[in-house]
Design an enzyme around this catalytic site. Structure first.
Site, PDB file in Angstrom:
ATOM      1  N   GLY A 235       0.791  -1.231   0.000  1.00  0.00           N
ATOM      2  CA  GLY A 235       0.000   0.000   0.000  1.00  0.00           C
ATOM      3  C   GLY A 235       0.817   1.271   0.000  1.00  0.00           C
TER       4      GLY A 235
ATOM      5  N   GLY B 144       3.555   1.797  -2.191  1.00  0.00           N
ATOM      6  CA  GLY B 144       4.207   2.041  -3.484  1.00  0.00           C
ATOM      7  C   GLY B 144       5.599   1.443  -3.586  1.00  0.00           C
TER       8      GLY B 144
ATOM      9  CB  SER C  30       5.957  -3.103  -6.405  1.00  0.00           C
ATOM     10  OG  SER C  30       4.717  -2.492  -6.621  1.00  0.00           O
ATOM     11  CB  ALA C  31       5.288   1.976  -8.060  1.00  0.00           C
ATOM     12  CB  ALA C  32       9.390   3.229  -4.868  1.00  0.00           C
TER      13      ALA C  32
ATOM     14  CG  ASP D 212       0.710   2.091  -7.166  1.00  0.00           C
ATOM     15  OD1 ASP D 212      -0.278   2.808  -6.973  1.00  0.00           O
ATOM     16  OD2 ASP D 212       0.894   1.007  -6.575  1.00  0.00           O
TER      17      ASP D 212
HETATM   18  O1  PMV Z   1      -1.455  -2.078  -3.490  1.00  0.00           O
HETATM   19  P1  PMV Z   1      -0.847  -0.878  -4.116  1.00  0.00           P
HETATM   20  O2  PMV Z   1      -0.373   0.129  -3.155  1.00  0.00           O
HETATM   21  O3  PMV Z   1       0.157  -1.192  -5.154  1.00  0.00           O
HETATM   22  O4  PMV Z   1      -2.033  -0.072  -4.883  1.00  0.00           O
HETATM   23  C1  PMV Z   1      -2.808  -0.646  -5.868  1.00  0.00           C
HETATM   24  C2  PMV Z   1      -3.843   0.314  -6.365  1.00  0.00           C
HETATM   25  C3  PMV Z   1      -5.035  -0.355  -7.056  1.00  0.00           C
HETATM   26  O5  PMV Z   1      -5.912   0.696  -7.439  1.00  0.00           O
HETATM   27  C4  PMV Z   1      -5.768  -1.280  -6.122  1.00  0.00           C
HETATM   28  C5  PMV Z   1      -4.620  -1.153  -8.301  1.00  0.00           C
HETATM   29  C6  PMV Z   1      -4.174  -0.312  -9.469  1.00  0.00           C
HETATM   30  O6  PMV Z   1      -3.554  -0.883 -10.375  1.00  0.00           O
HETATM   31  O7  PMV Z   1      -4.458   0.885  -9.524  1.00  0.00           O
END
Ligand code: PMV
Length: 315
Positions: free
Chosen positions: A99, A101, A103-105, A146
């Protein structure tokens, strides 16, 4: 020679999940980041030193996805490691949890470090689309929210479409938040798949919930622009209710949300994929931020005190 790159952590302030279906969402980079470093090694292929701090089991549970993600990034960047390989090192101030970020970071940081290492001089837009490719390993079919926050930083209005819409929301002053970690590692792809299945089974119910989510996004944008944090808090509370209705909250998330509100947060909701991971609580001013964080920590949960709306994610 070593290449280096940064990716910011993020908090989705409104409309995770709804964003997957094109409903507008609001996301912010936070003041924590991942740094990647890349250096050439004698053997072919790549190896990884992951020195990031993490929630127990986070790294273990994501290891296969992480390998797939790095391979996707290398492929998208046309990098051939059959002769000289590379060593990638991950570090930084972002504590890995669901929740937030993480993985994105890491995708953004790695893409930037590779671009730097191989003198590719890629633009932020190019880095963002490479990181999106890397994110697919973690999320299946991510909305792209993300990696966008992680690449560009700041507070962002995001709409998924053929050419994603991304608008900056400017704040005079960044505002304090507290994130509270349930300590549970969650699988975003499973959470997204669950919503899809229930939405197909209950189209009428979901249509109504999605319509309200869209409405909340526009009201929240106005509230941000007016710096009306009382209103923003109420909208976050309502957004959490909608997320409960689509069944992506959990006992622990609801518990932390209640703790934060009882301690005076103007609003609180789950953030990210849900079913575990983090909450975000709106706590303007250092005193309130401290009070809410203490209340959560007293119950044995970890917190992160940071701000949203800084022009860039801050270093
Ligand atoms: O679980 P996180 O923090 O990577 O967030 C995902 C966000 C979602 O809206 C649930 C999925 C997406 O691809 O946007």
């Amino acid at each position: 020679m070593t290449g280096e790159g940064i990716g910011f952590g993020k908090a989705i302030v409104f409309n995770e999940h709804f964003v997957v279906y094109g409903v507008p969402a609001i996301v912010s980079a936070i003041g924590k980041y991942t740094i990647a470093k890349v250096k050439t090694i004698d053997e072919p292929g790549w190896r990884l030193n992951d020195n990031r701090k993490a929630t127990p089991n986070y790294k273990e549970e994501k290891i296969e996805q992480q390998k797939d993600s790095i391979n996707r990034i290398l492929k998208k960047m046309d990098i051939d490691l059959s002769k000289n390989g590379i060593e990638i090192t991950l570090d930084g101030t972002l504590y890995c949890a669901s929740g937030i970020g993480a993985s994105a970071a890491s995708c953004v940081a790695i893409a930037r470090a590779l671009s730097n290492h191989y003198n590719m001089d890629l633009s932020d837009e190019e880095i963002n689309s490479i990181a999106y490719e890397g994110e697919k390993a973690y999320h299946g079919n991510p909305s792209g929210i993300d990696n966008t926050a992680s690449t560009f930083g700041g507070l962002i209005w995001f709409e998924k479409s053929e050419n994603n819409i991304m608008d900056r929301i400017s704040l005079q002053n960044p505002v304090e938040i507290v994130m509270g970690n349930t300590g549970k590692v969650a699988d975003t792809a499973a959470a997204v798949a669950g919503v899809r299945e229930r939405r197909e089974r209950n189209p009428e119910k979901y249509k109504e919930i999605f319509a309200r989510a869209e409405n909340i996004a526009y009201l929240a944008k106005d509230a941000f622009q007016n710096e009306d944090y009382q209103e923003l808090g109420k909208l976050m509370n309502e957004n959490h209710k909608l997320l409960q209705q689509i069944e992506v909250s959990s006992k622990e998330l609801d518990f932390l949300v209640k703790l934060a509100r009882d301690a005076g947060a103007l609003g609180a909701k789950l953030t990210g994929g849900g079913l575990g991971g983090n909450i975000i609580a709106l706590t303007p001013g250092k005193d309130l931020q401290e009070r809410v964080a203490n209340a959560i920590e007293k119950e044995g949960f970890q917190t992160l005190k940071t701000v949203i709306g800084a022009t860039r994610g801050m270093r």
